[in-house]
Design an enzyme around this catalytic site. Structure first.
Site, PDB file in Angstrom:
ATOM      1  N   ALA A  23      22.802 -18.612 -23.158  1.00  0.00           N
ATOM      2  CA  ALA A  23      22.489 -19.294 -21.893  1.00  0.00           C
ATOM      3  C   ALA A  23      23.096 -20.685 -21.925  1.00  0.00           C
ATOM      4  CB  ALA A  23      20.977 -19.394 -21.717  1.00  0.00           C
ATOM      5  N   ASP A  30      15.597 -28.610 -34.543  1.00  0.00           N
ATOM      6  CA  ASP A  30      16.814 -29.164 -35.153  1.00  0.00           C
ATOM      7  C   ASP A  30      17.767 -29.769 -34.133  1.00  0.00           C
ATOM      8  OD1 ASP A  30      15.803 -28.185 -37.506  1.00  0.00           O
ATOM      9  OD2 ASP A  30      17.591 -27.058 -38.076  1.00  0.00           O
ATOM     10  N   GLU A  34      20.864 -25.145 -53.445  1.00  0.00           N
ATOM     11  CA  GLU A  34      20.140 -23.866 -53.476  1.00  0.00           C
ATOM     12  C   GLU A  34      21.105 -22.692 -53.640  1.00  0.00           C
ATOM     13  OE1 GLU A  34      16.109 -25.006 -51.030  1.00  0.00           O
ATOM     14  OE2 GLU A  34      17.737 -24.127 -49.874  1.00  0.00           O
ATOM     15  N   THR A  62      11.661 -25.953 -40.615  1.00  0.00           N
ATOM     16  CA  THR A  62      10.988 -24.970 -39.768  1.00  0.00           C
ATOM     17  C   THR A  62       9.578 -25.379 -39.317  1.00  0.00           C
ATOM     18  OG1 THR A  62      12.267 -23.094 -40.432  1.00  0.00           O
ATOM     19  CG2 THR A  62       9.991 -22.637 -39.866  1.00  0.00           C
ATOM     20  N   ARG A  98      21.247 -36.645 -51.507  1.00  0.00           N
ATOM     21  CA  ARG A  98      21.063 -37.950 -50.859  1.00  0.00           C
ATOM     22  C   ARG A  98      19.794 -37.917 -50.004  1.00  0.00           C
ATOM     23  NH1 ARG A  98      23.349 -40.324 -46.172  1.00  0.00           N
ATOM     24  NH2 ARG A  98      24.392 -38.367 -45.697  1.00  0.00           N
ATOM     25  N   GLU A 121      -1.594 -30.410 -63.806  1.00  0.00           N
ATOM     26  CA  GLU A 121      -2.589 -31.370 -64.301  1.00  0.00           C
ATOM     27  C   GLU A 121      -1.920 -32.694 -64.706  1.00  0.00           C
ATOM     28  OE1 GLU A 121      -4.600 -30.518 -68.107  1.00  0.00           O
ATOM     29  OE2 GLU A 121      -3.038 -29.034 -68.495  1.00  0.00           O
ATOM     30  N   CYS A 130      15.906 -19.805 -39.447  1.00  0.00           N
ATOM     31  CA  CYS A 130      14.982 -19.667 -40.577  1.00  0.00           C
ATOM     32  C   CYS A 130      14.810 -18.202 -40.964  1.00  0.00           C
ATOM     33  CB  CYS A 130      13.642 -20.305 -40.224  1.00  0.00           C
ATOM     34  SG  CYS A 130      12.464 -20.196 -41.564  1.00  0.00           S
ATOM     35  N   TYR A 151      20.666 -30.036 -49.931  1.00  0.00           N
ATOM     36  CA  TYR A 151      19.790 -28.996 -50.470  1.00  0.00           C
ATOM     37  C   TYR A 151      20.364 -27.593 -50.297  1.00  0.00           C
ATOM     38  CZ  TYR A 151      17.603 -27.423 -46.028  1.00  0.00           C
ATOM     39  OH  TYR A 151      17.359 -26.887 -44.797  1.00  0.00           O
ATOM     40  N   HIS A 190      -6.827 -27.359 -66.284  1.00  0.00           N
ATOM     41  CA  HIS A 190      -6.135 -27.130 -67.549  1.00  0.00           C
ATOM     42  C   HIS A 190      -6.121 -25.650 -67.912  1.00  0.00           C
ATOM     43  CE1 HIS A 190      -4.714 -28.210 -71.512  1.00  0.00           C
ATOM     44  NE2 HIS A 190      -5.653 -27.454 -72.039  1.00  0.00           N
ATOM     45  N   LYS A 217      17.061 -16.797 -47.757  1.00  0.00           N
ATOM     46  CA  LYS A 217      17.389 -17.644 -48.896  1.00  0.00           C
ATOM     47  C   LYS A 217      16.332 -17.530 -49.993  1.00  0.00           C
ATOM     48  CE  LYS A 217      15.750 -21.706 -49.071  1.00  0.00           C
ATOM     49  NZ  LYS A 217      15.428 -23.022 -48.503  1.00  0.00           N
ATOM     50  N   ARG A 253      31.305 -35.269 -52.509  1.00  0.00           N
ATOM     51  CA  ARG A 253      31.982 -36.573 -52.390  1.00  0.00           C
ATOM     52  C   ARG A 253      31.120 -37.744 -52.863  1.00  0.00           C
ATOM     53  NH1 ARG A 253      32.804 -37.270 -46.158  1.00  0.00           N
ATOM     54  NH2 ARG A 253      30.725 -36.774 -45.471  1.00  0.00           N
ATOM     55  N   CYS A 303      15.710 -20.123 -44.303  1.00  0.00           N
ATOM     56  CA  CYS A 303      14.616 -20.127 -45.284  1.00  0.00           C
ATOM     57  C   CYS A 303      14.252 -18.755 -45.855  1.00  0.00           C
ATOM     58  CB  CYS A 303      13.330 -20.693 -44.674  1.00  0.00           C
ATOM     59  SG  CYS A 303      13.489 -21.602 -43.151  1.00  0.00           S
TER      60      CYS A 303
HETATM   61  C1  LIG Z   1      20.536 -22.011 -45.412  1.00  0.00           C
HETATM   62  C2  LIG Z   1      19.342 -22.673 -44.805  1.00  0.00           C
HETATM   63  C3  LIG Z   1      18.164 -22.733 -45.503  1.00  0.00           C
HETATM   64  C4  LIG Z   1      17.050 -23.357 -44.940  1.00  0.00           C
HETATM   65  N1  LIG Z   1      15.898 -23.404 -45.673  1.00  0.00           N
HETATM   66  C5  LIG Z   1      14.796 -23.991 -45.155  1.00  0.00           C
HETATM   67  C6  LIG Z   1      13.584 -24.010 -45.889  1.00  0.00           C
HETATM   68  O1  LIG Z   1      13.511 -23.536 -47.025  1.00  0.00           O
HETATM   69  N2  LIG Z   1      12.499 -24.569 -45.301  1.00  0.00           N
HETATM   70  C7  LIG Z   1      12.552 -25.088 -44.035  1.00  0.00           C
HETATM   71  O2  LIG Z   1      11.528 -25.564 -43.537  1.00  0.00           O
HETATM   72  N3  LIG Z   1      13.696 -25.103 -43.331  1.00  0.00           N
HETATM   73  C8  LIG Z   1      14.819 -24.548 -43.859  1.00  0.00           C
HETATM   74  N4  LIG Z   1      15.981 -24.528 -43.135  1.00  0.00           N
HETATM   75  C9  LIG Z   1      16.007 -25.200 -41.816  1.00  0.00           C
HETATM   76  C10 LIG Z   1      15.390 -24.322 -40.745  1.00  0.00           C
HETATM   77  O3  LIG Z   1      16.053 -23.069 -40.715  1.00  0.00           O
HETATM   78  C11 LIG Z   1      15.489 -25.008 -39.387  1.00  0.00           C
HETATM   79  O4  LIG Z   1      14.897 -26.284 -39.501  1.00  0.00           O
HETATM   80  C12 LIG Z   1      14.757 -24.245 -38.294  1.00  0.00           C
HETATM   81  O5  LIG Z   1      15.265 -22.941 -38.172  1.00  0.00           O
HETATM   82  C13 LIG Z   1      14.886 -24.997 -36.962  1.00  0.00           C
HETATM   83  O6  LIG Z   1      14.311 -24.249 -35.940  1.00  0.00           O
HETATM   84  P1  LIG Z   1      14.827 -24.419 -34.452  1.00  0.00           P
HETATM   85  O7  LIG Z   1      13.900 -23.612 -33.607  1.00  0.00           O
HETATM   86  O8  LIG Z   1      15.021 -25.833 -34.121  1.00  0.00           O
HETATM   87  O9  LIG Z   1      16.283 -23.771 -34.431  1.00  0.00           O
HETATM   88  P2  LIG Z   1      16.844 -22.386 -34.969  1.00  0.00           P
HETATM   89  O10 LIG Z   1      15.879 -21.675 -35.825  1.00  0.00           O
HETATM   90  O11 LIG Z   1      18.178 -22.683 -35.501  1.00  0.00           O
HETATM   91  O12 LIG Z   1      16.971 -21.520 -33.631  1.00  0.00           O
HETATM   92  C14 LIG Z   1      17.894 -21.812 -32.651  1.00  0.00           C
HETATM   93  C15 LIG Z   1      18.317 -20.523 -32.000  1.00  0.00           C
HETATM   94  O13 LIG Z   1      19.016 -20.818 -30.800  1.00  0.00           O
HETATM   95  C16 LIG Z   1      20.053 -19.861 -30.651  1.00  0.00           C
HETATM   96  N5  LIG Z   1      21.016 -20.446 -29.698  1.00  0.00           N
HETATM   97  C17 LIG Z   1      21.799 -21.527 -29.883  1.00  0.00           C
HETATM   98  N6  LIG Z   1      22.471 -21.801 -28.759  1.00  0.00           N
HETATM   99  C18 LIG Z   1      22.103 -20.889 -27.844  1.00  0.00           C
HETATM  100  C19 LIG Z   1      22.433 -20.655 -26.476  1.00  0.00           C
HETATM  101  N7  LIG Z   1      23.267 -21.449 -25.819  1.00  0.00           N
HETATM  102  N8  LIG Z   1      21.881 -19.592 -25.846  1.00  0.00           N
HETATM  103  C20 LIG Z   1      21.012 -18.768 -26.493  1.00  0.00           C
HETATM  104  N9  LIG Z   1      20.653 -18.956 -27.778  1.00  0.00           N
HETATM  105  C21 LIG Z   1      21.180 -20.004 -28.433  1.00  0.00           C
HETATM  106  C22 LIG Z   1      20.579 -19.679 -32.058  1.00  0.00           C
HETATM  107  O14 LIG Z   1      21.281 -18.453 -32.187  1.00  0.00           O
HETATM  108  C23 LIG Z   1      19.271 -19.701 -32.859  1.00  0.00           C
HETATM  109  O15 LIG Z   1      18.754 -18.393 -33.025  1.00  0.00           O
HETATM  110  C24 LIG Z   1      17.114 -23.910 -43.652  1.00  0.00           C
HETATM  111  C25 LIG Z   1      18.311 -23.853 -42.930  1.00  0.00           C
HETATM  112  C26 LIG Z   1      19.417 -23.253 -43.493  1.00  0.00           C
HETATM  113  C27 LIG Z   1      20.701 -23.185 -42.716  1.00  0.00           C
END
Ligand SMILES: Cc1cc2nc3c(=O)[nH]c(=O)nc-3n(C[C@H](O)[C@H](O)[C@H](O)COP(=O)(O)OP(=O)(O)OC[C@H]3O[C@@H](n4cnc5c(N)ncnc54)[C@H](O)[C@@H]3O)c2cc1C
Length: 458
Positions: free
Chosen positions: A114, A304, A183, A312, A206, A442, A42, A179, A437, A50, A200, A47
């Protein structure tokens, strides 16, 4: 003590950072590992950067709208390195804040990858050291998908690289209709790049309400972005002056850049989950219960990587709820229903709750209220962009099931509409609110006539 730490978090993104901080503040000894940059998707490549690019791209429309309001602007010009570098400066500042907040909370950060060794041990891949913990939290997020086996796939980029381009291409082809694809299409288009989406499916977005999808399709095409539906890439080749994308229907598109935005997968590849016995689904998502506990008692997963609602604020909620459940003695399941979401396209979308099709499936009879209008702001600028608003109401109980908006400031409206949907307010209660208004919002209060026949099926 038996373990080096009480909690080891893998991944310092939205969810992992929140969980680590709350657990540490509750008295747990916590470490966190991050293989790329602290802050996660994010903050670093999702986010936040972007939204800055969205803001940057919006100026082109403002400039053309300005004439109708009496302004003359002499030849505005755009400089990509200025925007890119300013965004990266802000991203670096935010990443620094995330790091210092972790340290202030007493969390030990390891800036390296890790992997799991077993249900209580992780290996740090740079230093090679092994660390034990009573519990391990998987918060590794997702990664962009690339089309499997596509010849020339290495010539394309994903959203990860899009933020860091050396120069803005003159033409771009974006694969995908979700999305992220939409975007980035609007960002590039707004910055003056000839933009072409190849998808596709037969419509973009979707999973969103069908009327919103149809509206965005029309508005995206009207804005000048080219849409090629029901088609995919069969090959990408280098040409003298750029790239050529050959489509499955035999046609081709010449371009300078290809961006793959065809979806994301949980980031579990090579993580060693099988060594610890953690169950994953067919996409590689960690399977968890309502408290984010995996099939192994000492291992949890949030955000995620669990592929529930990939946003996020949800990852943050998941992380906080995990820490409250385990370290604050407050069992907290996260309710993943009625989470508002946005698409920062043109026009932007803000939506919460059930779309019409899903509502019909789950609730049977629903009432639909819908309006489609050219907002006041566009009347004297000549801008033809239209706004769509739609309410989905349970015919039996009058409860508001969904609010769907495509128009200027729609994400801001949807955040507040989400309170009403989440609270289960009825349409009658919604209507009892006096309109404000003159605003576009509104119109949400003034939809009294329901649609006579269902306009879209599931
Ligand atoms: C282009 C884009 C735009 C987005 N826009 C939005 C938005 O507008 N609003 C919104 O709510 N969400 C948005 N999202 C989604 C949002 O970024 C994610 O939902 C959010 O970051 C998920 O958080 P998380 O903590 O699950 O994982 P992440 O934020 O992905 O964090 C996971 C972290 O783990 C690290 N990692 C992975 N494997 C390992 C490992 N083995 N050892 C150490 N570190 C590791 C990665 O490097 C990463 O930093 C967007 C995503 C993208 C790709």
């Amino acid at each position: 003590m038996k373990f080096d730490y009480d909690l080891f978090v893998i991944g310092a993104g939205s969810g992992g950072v929140r969980a680590a901080r709350i657990a540490s503040q509750a008295g747990a000894r916590v470490a966190i590992a991050e293989e790329y940059r602290i802050g996660g998707t994010c903050v670093i490549r999702g986010c936040v950067p972007k939204k800055f690019l969205v803001y940057g791209a919006e100026f082109s429309q403002f400039f053309s709208d300005a004439a109708g309001y009496g302004w003359t602007l002499s030849n505005p010009r755009f400089d990509w390195p200025t925007l890119r570098d300013n965004v990266q400066k802000e991203v670096t500042r935010l990443s620094g804040i995330y790091t210092s907040n972790l340290i202030k909370a007493g969390v030990t950060p390891f800036e390296e990858r890790a992997e799991l060794v077993d249900a209580h041990t992780v290996r740090l891949m740079k230093s090679g050291s092994e660390i034990s913990a009573e519990r391990i939290l998987i918060a590794t997020g997702g990664r962009p998908l690339l089309p499997d086996g596509l010849p020339g796939v290495e010539l394309g980029i994903t959203s990860n690289e899009a933020f860091l381009l050396d120069q803005l291409p003159r033409r771009i082809v974006i694969a995908g209709g979700g999305y992220v694809a939409l975007e980035f299409a609007n960002i590039f288009h707004g910055l003056g790049v000839e933009t072409h989406i190849v998808h596709r499916g037969d419509r973009v977005l979707r999973g969103f309400d069908d009327d919103l999808r149809a509206h965005l399709h029309i508005e995206t095409e009207r804005s000048g972005i080219k849409l090629t539906m029901r088609n995919t890439f069969s090959k990408i080749i280098k040409t003298g002056d750029g790239l050529r994308v050959i489509l499955t229907n035999g046609e081709h598109v010449d371009t300078d850049q290809v961006l793959f935005a065809i979806g994301r997968h949980p980031n579990t590849r090579g993580l060693g989950l099988e060594r610890a016995g953690v169950a994953v689904d067919k996409y590689g998502a960690v399977v968890v219960d309502e408290y984010s506990k995996s099939s192994v008692a000492s291992i949890y997963a949030i955000g995620d990587v669990t592929n529930r609602v990939n946003l996020t604020p949800v990852a943050i909620r998941d992380g906080h709820a995990f820490a409250d459940t385990v370290y604050n003695n407050r069992p907290t399941p996260v309710d993943h229903r009625n989470v508002p979401s946005a698409v920062f396209g043109r026009p932007p979308i803000g939506t919460v709750g059930l779309g019409e099709g899903d509502a019909r499936l789950s609730h049977g009879d629903v009432h639909i209220y819908r309006t489609n209008f050219r907002p006041m702001r566009n009347m004297i600028s000549g801008n033809q962009e239209r706004t769509l608003m739609k309410l989905v109401v349970d015919a039996r109980t009058d409860a508001l099931l969904g609010v769907h908006i495509a128009g200027e400031d729609a994400p801001e409206m949807a955040q507040l509409a989400a309170v009403a949907v989440k609270a289960g307010l009825t349409k009658k209660q919604w209507d009892s609110t006096v309109a404000l208004h003159p605003t576009a919002a509104e119109e949400l209060m003034l939809m009294r006539e329901r649609m006579v026949a269902p306009n879209s099926a599931a």
